[in-house]
Design a protein around this motif. Structure first.
Motif, PDB file in Angstrom:
ATOM      1  N   ILE A  48       0.840  -1.204   0.000  1.00  0.00           N
ATOM      2  CA  ILE A  48       0.000   0.000   0.000  1.00  0.00           C
ATOM      3  C   ILE A  48       0.872   1.250   0.000  1.00  0.00           C
ATOM      4  O   ILE A  48       0.566   2.228  -0.677  1.00  0.00           O
ATOM      5  N   SER A  49       1.996   1.200   0.714  1.00  0.00           N
ATOM      6  CA  SER A  49       2.858   2.381   0.801  1.00  0.00           C
ATOM      7  C   SER A  49       3.490   2.744  -0.541  1.00  0.00           C
ATOM      8  O   SER A  49       3.897   3.883  -0.743  1.00  0.00           O
ATOM      9  N   LEU A  50       3.543   1.801  -1.477  1.00  0.00           N
ATOM     10  CA  LEU A  50       4.149   2.065  -2.783  1.00  0.00           C
ATOM     11  C   LEU A  50       3.141   2.111  -3.920  1.00  0.00           C
ATOM     12  O   LEU A  50       3.489   2.465  -5.046  1.00  0.00           O
ATOM     13  N   SER A  51       1.912   1.755  -3.672  1.00  0.00           N
ATOM     14  CA  SER A  51       0.957   1.447  -4.740  1.00  0.00           C
ATOM     15  C   SER A  51       0.500   2.630  -5.592  1.00  0.00           C
ATOM     16  O   SER A  51      -0.148   2.417  -6.607  1.00  0.00           O
ATOM     17  N   SER A  52       0.828   3.831  -5.221  1.00  0.00           N
ATOM     18  CA  SER A  52       0.423   4.958  -6.068  1.00  0.00           C
ATOM     19  C   SER A  52       1.373   5.128  -7.255  1.00  0.00           C
ATOM     20  O   SER A  52       1.205   6.032  -8.063  1.00  0.00           O
ATOM     21  N   HIS A  53       2.353   4.238  -7.359  1.00  0.00           N
ATOM     22  CA  HIS A  53       3.342   4.272  -8.437  1.00  0.00           C
ATOM     23  C   HIS A  53       3.428   2.902  -9.096  1.00  0.00           C
ATOM     24  O   HIS A  53       3.011   1.903  -8.512  1.00  0.00           O
ATOM     25  N   ASN A  54       3.998   2.856 -10.297  1.00  0.00           N
ATOM     26  CA  ASN A  54       4.400   1.567 -10.840  1.00  0.00           C
ATOM     27  C   ASN A  54       5.552   1.084  -9.979  1.00  0.00           C
ATOM     28  O   ASN A  54       6.443   1.851  -9.636  1.00  0.00           O
ATOM     29  N   ILE A  55       5.513  -0.187  -9.593  1.00  0.00           N
ATOM     30  CA  ILE A  55       6.558  -0.718  -8.720  1.00  0.00           C
ATOM     31  C   ILE A  55       7.251  -1.904  -9.376  1.00  0.00           C
ATOM     32  O   ILE A  55       6.673  -2.585 -10.219  1.00  0.00           O
ATOM     33  N   LYS A  56       8.472  -2.115  -8.975  1.00  0.00           N
ATOM     34  CA  LYS A  56       9.225  -3.272  -9.448  1.00  0.00           C
ATOM     35  C   LYS A  56       9.082  -4.364  -8.399  1.00  0.00           C
ATOM     36  O   LYS A  56       9.309  -4.122  -7.210  1.00  0.00           O
ATOM     37  N   VAL A  57       8.671  -5.560  -8.830  1.00  0.00           N
ATOM     38  CA  VAL A  57       8.618  -6.706  -7.934  1.00  0.00           C
ATOM     39  C   VAL A  57       9.687  -7.689  -8.371  1.00  0.00           C
ATOM     40  O   VAL A  57       9.877  -7.933  -9.559  1.00  0.00           O
TER      41      VAL A  57
END
Length: 83
Positions: A48-57
């Motif tokens: 949730i803390s990163l979800s406002s951006h495209n994230i790398k998993v």
């Protein structure tokens, strides 16, 4: 072996779907990263803390079956494959 994808988890349903699948099906470490922030991708609060951006998993596993599962989990959310 590392496998990584750039994904977009743009709503709470996508976050839950991704998180539940990773928690249930992946035993290896999976990280989520945005710029210099890295969180455990198995942590809903971390995602949730990163979800406002495209994230790398990123998964780090030598288990070919687990890498295939990870690919299938990420597939609906992929923006692009990581480098």
């Amino acid at each position: 072996m590392n496998k990584e994808y750039i994904i977009n988890l743009n709503n709470i349903n996508n976050l839950r779907q991704f998180n539940i699948n990773v928690l249930c099906k992946i035993t290896s470490n999976v990280d989520a990263k945005y710029k210099n922030q890295i969180v455990d991708a198995k942590s809903l609060m971390g995602l949730i803390s990163l979800s406002s951006h495209n994230i790398k998993v990123i998964i780090n596993s030598d288990d070919e079956e687990e890498l295939k599962i990870f690919n299938n989990i990420c597939k609906p959310f992929i923006v692009k494959e990581g480098d």
